[in-house]
Design an enzyme around this catalytic site. Structure first.
Site, PDB file in Angstrom:
ATOM      1  N   ASN A  24      -4.074 -38.089 -22.225  1.00  0.00           N
ATOM      2  CA  ASN A  24      -3.125 -37.096 -21.725  1.00  0.00           C
ATOM      3  C   ASN A  24      -3.945 -36.026 -21.020  1.00  0.00           C
ATOM      4  O   ASN A  24      -4.619 -35.233 -21.674  1.00  0.00           O
ATOM      5  CB  ASN A  24      -2.334 -36.490 -22.894  1.00  0.00           C
ATOM      6  CG  ASN A  24      -1.458 -35.325 -22.451  1.00  0.00           C
ATOM      7  OD1 ASN A  24      -1.298 -35.079 -21.256  1.00  0.00           O
ATOM      8  ND2 ASN A  24      -0.889 -34.599 -23.407  1.00  0.00           N
ATOM      9  N   TRP A  25      -3.873 -36.036 -19.700  1.00  0.00           N
ATOM     10  CA  TRP A  25      -4.697 -35.087 -18.926  1.00  0.00           C
ATOM     11  C   TRP A  25      -4.163 -33.661 -19.018  1.00  0.00           C
ATOM     12  O   TRP A  25      -4.824 -32.734 -18.585  1.00  0.00           O
ATOM     13  CB  TRP A  25      -4.733 -35.508 -17.457  1.00  0.00           C
ATOM     14  CG  TRP A  25      -5.547 -36.734 -17.189  1.00  0.00           C
ATOM     15  CD1 TRP A  25      -6.139 -37.573 -18.113  1.00  0.00           C
ATOM     16  CD2 TRP A  25      -5.888 -37.265 -15.898  1.00  0.00           C
ATOM     17  NE1 TRP A  25      -6.805 -38.579 -17.465  1.00  0.00           N
ATOM     18  CE2 TRP A  25      -6.668 -38.421 -16.109  1.00  0.00           C
ATOM     19  CE3 TRP A  25      -5.591 -36.879 -14.596  1.00  0.00           C
ATOM     20  CZ2 TRP A  25      -7.166 -39.195 -15.049  1.00  0.00           C
ATOM     21  CZ3 TRP A  25      -6.078 -37.649 -13.541  1.00  0.00           C
ATOM     22  CH2 TRP A  25      -6.870 -38.787 -13.772  1.00  0.00           C
ATOM     23  N   LYS A  26      -2.940 -33.511 -19.505  1.00  0.00           N
ATOM     24  CA  LYS A  26      -2.299 -32.187 -19.495  1.00  0.00           C
ATOM     25  C   LYS A  26      -2.384 -31.614 -18.066  1.00  0.00           C
ATOM     26  O   LYS A  26      -2.341 -32.387 -17.114  1.00  0.00           O
ATOM     27  CB  LYS A  26      -2.934 -31.275 -20.542  1.00  0.00           C
ATOM     28  CG  LYS A  26      -2.962 -31.977 -21.921  1.00  0.00           C
ATOM     29  CD  LYS A  26      -3.253 -31.084 -23.065  1.00  0.00           C
ATOM     30  CE  LYS A  26      -3.188 -31.903 -24.361  1.00  0.00           C
ATOM     31  NZ  LYS A  26      -3.334 -31.086 -25.546  1.00  0.00           N
ATOM     32  N   HIS A  54       6.059 -33.778 -26.230  1.00  0.00           N
ATOM     33  CA  HIS A  54       4.734 -33.262 -26.607  1.00  0.00           C
ATOM     34  C   HIS A  54       4.908 -31.860 -27.197  1.00  0.00           C
ATOM     35  O   HIS A  54       5.773 -31.096 -26.743  1.00  0.00           O
ATOM     36  CB  HIS A  54       3.809 -33.222 -25.384  1.00  0.00           C
ATOM     37  CG  HIS A  54       2.390 -32.948 -25.773  1.00  0.00           C
ATOM     38  ND1 HIS A  54       1.944 -31.684 -26.047  1.00  0.00           N
ATOM     39  CD2 HIS A  54       1.331 -33.782 -25.978  1.00  0.00           C
ATOM     40  CE1 HIS A  54       0.659 -31.750 -26.397  1.00  0.00           C
ATOM     41  NE2 HIS A  54       0.271 -33.012 -26.359  1.00  0.00           N
ATOM     42  N   GLU A  76       3.438 -29.232 -26.740  1.00  0.00           N
ATOM     43  CA  GLU A  76       3.367 -28.140 -25.759  1.00  0.00           C
ATOM     44  C   GLU A  76       4.693 -27.996 -25.012  1.00  0.00           C
ATOM     45  O   GLU A  76       5.078 -26.891 -24.624  1.00  0.00           O
ATOM     46  CB  GLU A  76       2.181 -28.393 -24.805  1.00  0.00           C
ATOM     47  CG  GLU A  76       0.856 -28.160 -25.542  1.00  0.00           C
ATOM     48  CD  GLU A  76      -0.302 -29.018 -25.092  1.00  0.00           C
ATOM     49  OE1 GLU A  76      -0.261 -29.569 -23.981  1.00  0.00           O
ATOM     50  OE2 GLU A  76      -1.277 -29.140 -25.879  1.00  0.00           O
ATOM     51  N   GLU A 119       1.020 -36.102 -33.692  1.00  0.00           N
ATOM     52  CA  GLU A 119       0.054 -35.095 -33.249  1.00  0.00           C
ATOM     53  C   GLU A 119       0.261 -33.800 -34.030  1.00  0.00           C
ATOM     54  O   GLU A 119       1.089 -32.964 -33.642  1.00  0.00           O
ATOM     55  CB  GLU A 119       0.250 -34.804 -31.755  1.00  0.00           C
ATOM     56  CG  GLU A 119      -0.047 -35.970 -30.853  1.00  0.00           C
ATOM     57  CD  GLU A 119      -0.435 -35.506 -29.452  1.00  0.00           C
ATOM     58  OE1 GLU A 119      -1.512 -35.895 -28.993  1.00  0.00           O
ATOM     59  OE2 GLU A 119       0.315 -34.728 -28.841  1.00  0.00           O
ATOM     60  N   GLY A 164      -6.479 -29.650 -29.590  1.00  0.00           N
ATOM     61  CA  GLY A 164      -7.376 -28.773 -28.829  1.00  0.00           C
ATOM     62  C   GLY A 164      -8.148 -27.778 -29.673  1.00  0.00           C
ATOM     63  O   GLY A 164      -8.749 -26.848 -29.148  1.00  0.00           O
ATOM     64  N   SER A 198      -7.602 -33.673 -31.345  1.00  0.00           N
ATOM     65  CA  SER A 198      -9.066 -33.617 -31.437  1.00  0.00           C
ATOM     66  C   SER A 198      -9.693 -34.953 -31.802  1.00  0.00           C
ATOM     67  O   SER A 198     -10.668 -35.002 -32.541  1.00  0.00           O
ATOM     68  CB  SER A 198      -9.503 -32.513 -32.415  1.00  0.00           C
ATOM     69  OG  SER A 198      -9.062 -31.247 -31.945  1.00  0.00           O
ATOM     70  N   GLY A 247      -6.519 -35.829 -25.626  1.00  0.00           N
ATOM     71  CA  GLY A 247      -6.481 -34.734 -24.661  1.00  0.00           C
ATOM     72  C   GLY A 247      -7.862 -34.502 -24.064  1.00  0.00           C
ATOM     73  O   GLY A 247      -8.286 -35.196 -23.149  1.00  0.00           O
ATOM     74  N   GLY A 248      -8.573 -33.543 -24.621  1.00  0.00           N
ATOM     75  CA  GLY A 248      -9.858 -33.114 -24.065  1.00  0.00           C
ATOM     76  C   GLY A 248     -10.829 -34.254 -23.790  1.00  0.00           C
ATOM     77  O   GLY A 248     -11.457 -34.304 -22.719  1.00  0.00           O
TER      78      GLY A 248
HETATM   79  P1  13P Z   1      -6.818 -32.881 -27.843  1.00  0.00           P
HETATM   80  O1  13P Z   1      -7.362 -34.288 -27.929  1.00  0.00           O
HETATM   81  O2  13P Z   1      -7.458 -32.069 -26.772  1.00  0.00           O
HETATM   82  O3  13P Z   1      -6.809 -32.216 -29.177  1.00  0.00           O
HETATM   83  O4  13P Z   1      -5.282 -33.020 -27.388  1.00  0.00           O
HETATM   84  C1  13P Z   1      -4.459 -33.874 -28.077  1.00  0.00           C
HETATM   85  C2  13P Z   1      -3.164 -33.962 -27.351  1.00  0.00           C
HETATM   86  O5  13P Z   1      -2.386 -33.041 -27.337  1.00  0.00           O
HETATM   87  C3  13P Z   1      -2.882 -35.209 -26.639  1.00  0.00           C
HETATM   88  O6  13P Z   1      -1.555 -35.268 -26.236  1.00  0.00           O
END
Ligand code: 13P
Length: 249
Positions: A9-11, A96, A98, A168, A174, A213, A234-235
């Site tokens: 997920n590149w956000k 998600h 967010e 999640e 993050g 994470s 994510g990251g």
């Molecule tokens: P991180 O891997 O950066 O914690 O993000 C997880 C995430 O929200 C994937 O959708």
């Protein structure tokens, strides 16, 4: 046996130049794992065309990070399911944390989005997860069950098999804090049990991804758990080497 699935997920990250390097790095490092795992990236909508161009005929699928419940019309800023399909997307994230936190998305809206995605032939990745306050109050299961329940009620039984779930925990996203493999396994097992109340067969086949994470150094242990069928990253999905290391795990 459920095939593992790893989704990046590149956000809200990327640029044409950075994406080109990241995508070619992923594709060139992937060659030998595709018989064991599926892999996809969910990108900001403007980059779907670039994914279609660069990932077509590769083992990497792509998708969106959200979609509208509407088919078309006066909904400024929204992206329709048909538009994602138009650019070759296979997946779309829905709910998600967010989106839930910053855009006020309710579990009912998320469920509707999943229904719309399925009707368009997309695989919705329905995200659920508790906040730190929920966990500390002992409400983890009640919260994730309620988030999932709305989707289980809305999705027709014959479509449920196409759904992917993602657990999640919000406090792990993050933050560098990962749920322990035992904590994650417990939540995944619980979620599978919730799905089983609607269909034991579907529950057995449904892929439930862990997100929060996940990194190369903890992915192996998480992915070894019986009910963890992959990752939503994510990251670590923004660096080809890290994303590949998780896929190889
Ligand atoms: P991180 O891997 O950066 O914690 O993000 C997880 C995430 O929200 C994937 O959708």
């Amino acid at each position: 046996m459920r095939r593992k699935l790893v989704i990046g997920n590149w956000k809200m990250n990327g640029s044409r130049a950075a994406n080109a390097e990241l995508l070619s790095g992923i594709v060139s490092g992937l060659k030998d794992v595709n018989d064991r795992a599926d892999c996809a990236v969910c990108v900001p909508a403007p980059y779907l065309a670039q994914c279609q161009q660069e990932l077509n005929a590769t083992p990497v699928a792509w998708g969106g990070q959200d979609l509208s419940i509407h088919a078309s019309g006066a909904y400024t800023g929204e992206v329709a399911a048909s538009m994602l399909v138009d650019f070759g997307a296979s997946y779309v994230l829905v709910g998600h944390s967010e989106r839930r936190a910053y855009h006020g998305e309710t579990s009912e809206l998320v469920a509707q989005k999943a229904v719309v995605a399925l009707a368009a032939g997309l695989i919705p990745v329905i995200c659920v997860g508790e906040t730190l306050a929920d966990r500390e109050a002992g409400n983890t299961e009640a919260v994730i069950c309620a988030q999932l329940q709305a989707a289980l009620e809305a999705i027709p039984a014959d479509r449920l098999a196409q759904v992917v779930l993602a657990y999640e925990p919000v406090w792990a996203i993050g933050t560098g804090k990962t749920a322990t493999p035992q904590m994650a396994q417990q939540a995944h097992h619980f979620l599978r049990g919730c799905v089983a109340q609607k269909s034991a067969d579907v529950a057995d086949k449904m892929r439930i991804l862990y997100g929060g994470s996940m990194k190369p150094d903890n992915a192996g242990e998480l992915l070894a758990q019986a009910d963890i069928d992959g990752g939503l990253i994510g990251g670590a999905a923004l660096k080809a080497a890290d994303f590949l290391a998780i896929i190889h795990a």
